[in-house]
Write a protein that holds these residues in place. Sequence first.
Motif, PDB file in Angstrom:
ATOM      1  N   SER A 128     -18.848 -15.420   4.659  1.00  0.00           N
ATOM      2  CA  SER A 128     -19.039 -14.811   5.966  1.00  0.00           C
ATOM      3  C   SER A 128     -18.184 -15.505   7.017  1.00  0.00           C
ATOM      4  CB  SER A 128     -20.512 -14.894   6.366  1.00  0.00           C
ATOM      5  OG  SER A 128     -20.898 -16.249   6.458  1.00  0.00           O
ATOM      6  N   ASN A 173     -13.994  -9.600  -6.139  1.00  0.00           N
ATOM      7  CA  ASN A 173     -14.655  -8.761  -5.145  1.00  0.00           C
ATOM      8  C   ASN A 173     -15.626  -7.790  -5.788  1.00  0.00           C
ATOM      9  OD1 ASN A 173     -14.106  -9.500  -2.571  1.00  0.00           O
ATOM     10  ND2 ASN A 173     -12.202  -8.341  -2.423  1.00  0.00           N
ATOM     11  N   ASN A 178     -16.854  -4.593  -3.740  1.00  0.00           N
ATOM     12  CA  ASN A 178     -15.620  -4.144  -3.100  1.00  0.00           C
ATOM     13  C   ASN A 178     -14.494  -4.023  -4.108  1.00  0.00           C
ATOM     14  OD1 ASN A 178     -16.419  -3.692  -0.430  1.00  0.00           O
ATOM     15  ND2 ASN A 178     -16.526  -5.901  -0.077  1.00  0.00           N
ATOM     16  N   HIS A 185     -18.310   3.719  -2.005  1.00  0.00           N
ATOM     17  CA  HIS A 185     -19.308   3.618  -0.940  1.00  0.00           C
ATOM     18  C   HIS A 185     -19.491   4.983  -0.266  1.00  0.00           C
ATOM     19  CE1 HIS A 185     -19.434  -0.903  -0.856  1.00  0.00           C
ATOM     20  NE2 HIS A 185     -18.413  -0.656  -1.653  1.00  0.00           N
ATOM     21  N   ASN A 195     -14.358   0.943   0.090  1.00  0.00           N
ATOM     22  CA  ASN A 195     -15.042  -0.352   0.174  1.00  0.00           C
ATOM     23  C   ASN A 195     -15.929  -0.371   1.409  1.00  0.00           C
ATOM     24  OD1 ASN A 195     -13.351  -1.052   2.434  1.00  0.00           O
ATOM     25  ND2 ASN A 195     -11.728  -1.497   0.932  1.00  0.00           N
ATOM     26  N   ALA A 196     -16.660  -1.439   1.561  1.00  0.00           N
ATOM     27  CA  ALA A 196     -17.645  -1.507   2.645  1.00  0.00           C
ATOM     28  C   ALA A 196     -16.971  -1.443   4.014  1.00  0.00           C
ATOM     29  CB  ALA A 196     -18.463  -2.785   2.511  1.00  0.00           C
ATOM     30  N   ASP A 197     -15.817  -2.095   4.137  1.00  0.00           N
ATOM     31  CA  ASP A 197     -15.125  -2.079   5.433  1.00  0.00           C
ATOM     32  C   ASP A 197     -14.683  -0.667   5.800  1.00  0.00           C
ATOM     33  OD1 ASP A 197     -15.491  -4.699   5.874  1.00  0.00           O
ATOM     34  OD2 ASP A 197     -13.490  -5.335   5.189  1.00  0.00           O
ATOM     35  N   ASP A 198     -14.131   0.043   4.831  1.00  0.00           N
ATOM     36  CA  ASP A 198     -13.683   1.419   5.094  1.00  0.00           C
ATOM     37  C   ASP A 198     -14.871   2.291   5.475  1.00  0.00           C
ATOM     38  OD1 ASP A 198     -11.174   0.632   4.550  1.00  0.00           O
ATOM     39  OD2 ASP A 198     -10.862   1.911   2.781  1.00  0.00           O
ATOM     40  N   LYS A 200     -17.550   1.356   6.967  1.00  0.00           N
ATOM     41  CA  LYS A 200     -17.912   1.005   8.343  1.00  0.00           C
ATOM     42  C   LYS A 200     -16.937   1.660   9.327  1.00  0.00           C
ATOM     43  CE  LYS A 200     -19.802  -3.407   8.734  1.00  0.00           C
ATOM     44  NZ  LYS A 200     -19.416  -4.816   8.751  1.00  0.00           N
ATOM     45  N   ALA A 201     -15.646   1.646   8.948  1.00  0.00           N
ATOM     46  CA  ALA A 201     -14.618   2.183   9.843  1.00  0.00           C
ATOM     47  C   ALA A 201     -14.526   3.709   9.759  1.00  0.00           C
ATOM     48  CB  ALA A 201     -13.276   1.546   9.500  1.00  0.00           C
ATOM     49  N   LYS A 203     -13.462   5.446   7.223  1.00  0.00           N
ATOM     50  CA  LYS A 203     -12.232   5.838   6.519  1.00  0.00           C
ATOM     51  C   LYS A 203     -12.612   6.334   5.118  1.00  0.00           C
ATOM     52  CE  LYS A 203      -7.856   3.914   5.326  1.00  0.00           C
ATOM     53  NZ  LYS A 203      -7.485   2.737   4.592  1.00  0.00           N
ATOM     54  N   GLU A 224      -4.836   1.275  -2.315  1.00  0.00           N
ATOM     55  CA  GLU A 224      -5.856   0.228  -2.315  1.00  0.00           C
ATOM     56  C   GLU A 224      -5.794  -0.597  -3.614  1.00  0.00           C
ATOM     57  OE1 GLU A 224      -7.843  -0.707   0.044  1.00  0.00           O
ATOM     58  OE2 GLU A 224      -9.211  -2.032  -1.081  1.00  0.00           O
TER      59      GLU A 224
END
Lengths: 293, 373, 337
Positions: A128, A173, A178, A185, A195-198, A200-201, A203, A224
């Motif tokens: 983190s 990952n 990820n 996701h 992935n988790a970031d995408d 969230k964004a 995408k 990716e």
Amino acid sequence: MKNNRQTLVTRFEEKLIAKLENENIIITTDNFNFINKYYDVVNKQNKLNNITVYYDGALTSIRFLETWKHIPLVLYVNSIGSHRMFFHLMPILRQMNVRIFLSNQTPQNFVDLQIMASLGICSGIYFSTTKMDWNKFADLQTYAIYSKNKHAAVEPFNFILSNYKRESRLDFNTVYYNDPQKFLHLNAEGQIALNADDLKAGKFVLENISLIDSLPDNQDYIKETTKWQQHFLDKTHCAECLAWRICLGKFVETIDDQKSCANTMTELLDGVEHHQQRLQNQQNNQNQQKNRR
Amino acid sequence: MAVIIFKATEKCNANCIYCGVVKKHQDIVMDCELLTSIFHKINVYLLKYPREKVAFTWHGGEVGLLGADYFNTAYDIVHQQCPNTWDRIEHLVQSNMTVLNQDIIDAFKKLGITQIGTSYEYYDGIRGLGKNRDSMAYNRRFFQGVNLAERNGLTWGFIYVVNKKSLQDPLKLFIYLTNLNLRSSPMFNKMYDYDKQEDSLVINQDEYADFLGAILPFWLKHRDRYPSAKPFSLFYNSIVEKRVQMGCEYMGHCTSRWVYIGPDGSTAQCGRAGDFGIMKYPKIQDATLEEIMFHKDRDVIDTRQITLPETECKDCPLWGICHGGCVLDAYMDKREHGHKSPNCAWVQKFIYKYWEPITGIKVEMYNKFTKKA
Amino acid sequence: MANILLTQKCVRSCPYCFAKQHMSDSAPDDTLSWENLLYIVDFFDASNEKHFSLLGGEPFLHPNFLDILLYLRERKFRTNVFTSGVMSNKMFDEAIRELQHFTPMQLSFVVNVNDPKKTPFSELETVRRFLKAFGHFTSLSFNVYRKDADMDFLIQYINEFGLKRHIRLGLAHPIPGLKNTHIPPSGLREMAQNLISHIPQLNANHISLGFDCGMPMCIFTDQEMGQLYKNAKGQLKFTCGPAVDVGPDMSVWTCFPLSNYKKTSIYDFDNVHEIRKYYQQIMAEGRKEIAGIFEQCDDCEHLKNNLCSGGCFAHIVSKFYNEPENIRKFKEVKNEK
Ligand code: SF4
Ligand code: SF4
């Protein structure tokens, strides 16, 4: 269940779950209130892989329920809390099907992961912060790989230890879902992110799960899954790092003058290879003995 | 196994600094008629030698420039001309990967190709596209090709050509290149000076030995991690495990094994001979494959294997792994076939300055290598 | 049983203290870390030895002492704690709370008591409080450092607090190169007679004696041996062998009096049996020069028959400690494995 298909990672959304069939599903949540419901609903026509709870608090502040005993749980927590309470919690934890992740935020967490593993609780570190205590990381790694005693798995070391193959890159990952070759996701509408970031964004690469067969030809997916190559085009430290094959540049933001990440991860690689060699030798010896008989 | 280095074209989209083919500027493409007759001749050869096999290596130039149709046509021709022998023809391919597309890959797969041989360069301005030798553009397209191949289940292996820039940090380079393809470590070849120019990138014998010497201790320590990194693995197999497995340059028995066929049907001893324009044999249009394979001019190679141990290589303990080196290099150096290769210098330096002191393993004289016809 | 040192800190200063040498060489805040504890526990586990003693200084002064006990219980270790029983009120309350669910199979205390007449009142109070609370876990240990030691108070303690009916009797041993109070070999016979004089009373109270290491056999007559044998139900030993102590800094030595003698590190060994073997060899070498603490040890049948080790090895080391070339040797902290 659908073989060789990615596991779907999603927050609980009853309508979405109802639309899915024969899927492997991970439910993510930050709420302990509905664990049993998630379990029951998901397992109706799908298979619950686990419920992953991201909890902004200490392990010992969670009130574990007897009814969770049969539910696979993955907990991401800040710390274990007080040792005293943790040891009192042990008889309950022993009955749970649980894997506990602690953040790399404090040096004590690295030690506590060892404590948990030594008591048979599967655990792992999650990253983190980019401020990494590499000495503590190395201690934990040494424990996870070299300890002669029986202990529970510590991630991501256990993943690396059991999946490393000399001839292929290993992306740990996967442990954190990820890795789009293994996990996808979904948002509440069923749109798919890599992935988790995408996620969230916002995408998304596919509008819904029925399009999944087109994924291998999807340009974003290809991008990716081949983004590691940028390290070679840019000739980064990572491309020239001995530990590349098991790290793939995960700690690029922590790289310092002492090359701490590279040194630690290279030790890990050596340890993993050593471990596999040992297993191989054991196997050879056993075979030899069998042949002699 | 007979090895055919087949160049249907010597055209290339790249402009690599050390490439002998580019310098020949031959832009022709072999026509269908000639291609048909070549497979006809292979069939005749294979029918006569029922235990023989042919490794048919598609080489260039850049084979991708031939296009998918060419390979599909070749596939049809093979099956027409070699109805009972096609399964003894193994197709291999060398490509720079930068112009591959799905159709070409499909055609490769149809021919039974499972692996692509290629090259890669770390330093900019050595391999590249166009006049300016654009390395970034080249590398990007290289990776696209790699991705396409891998998605189709093809593997790839590569050669790295050691040049002046490589000497800056051999170990770093080794790690980078072995990281690039974990399945297959590169072969580190010495850069050749095709034109005998005062080219700033060509390295000398000493430099090549030092380059290898700088990597050797690391390789030895991690031999299991990089089992295929050449020439280290070749030396190891030869010296320690006594399995004589060096590359063709050091085997001394390429005599009737290899042949180059160019776009116009010209033939020569091997790919490099074709590039240099030496050790030529009759055009394929004018002879059978058997006649070319067993051409009397090839006898010099066998003769050299008999004379060298009595002359220039007399009493050399390294004979068993080196065999006087490649006859082409010897010829290029002295314009005569009978000599040892100038590569003797790096082999000796590598062994005596690095291998023996580092490993503590002495290379023993073993002359008993049995030469196969 | 091996001993793990949790901390160098101690609340008392006993005249015979054989940890003196070790404590004087270590930083006072040197306490065992979790990392080191985990390593040690794994080390013993891997050696198939799931029990050890925790020592100090005073173990209760370790900031995580109770957590360590809880952890060891989870690891299914049997833990024995050497303590003075002296601790703060806060610690005592916590101990009461946390240790109530332990069984005597999981945890035992050996309380090292001094003669109450020579003990400050405040210390005496806390010791009594501890014995009252943890009597069922506790046996007494007494280090004899005077020829005329009084033992009546031990019997009183056992009866008053319901302690285990056994007294572990240690001899205060010399520390090579340092001054502590101990009984020289010439005074041991007298000490033995004094000890024997307590036997009838011990028997009357059903209390057995057990000897810690280094008690020579021949300081007792055959008749006295018979009395001891009956009292101890045959469980008598007159041996001196490596106990194996592990310090907070992971250094390893054979026993406290010899804490500076051929000190090594736990990392130099794969298991505890290797450590013992290492020190056994060293002791055997030393005893080749001087067999035991008395001259007659050289030809003693009991020594030859392994019934007696010839007293404490620390006496032997002390004898040639002051020879200059030996001082250097003793200070060696390197692994000669
Ligand atoms: S260890 Fe560091 S340098 Fe090596 S690949 Fe990982 S992030 Fe890059
Ligand atoms: S090393 Fe030189 S002398 Fe020896 S065999 Fe090779 S070419 Fe001949």
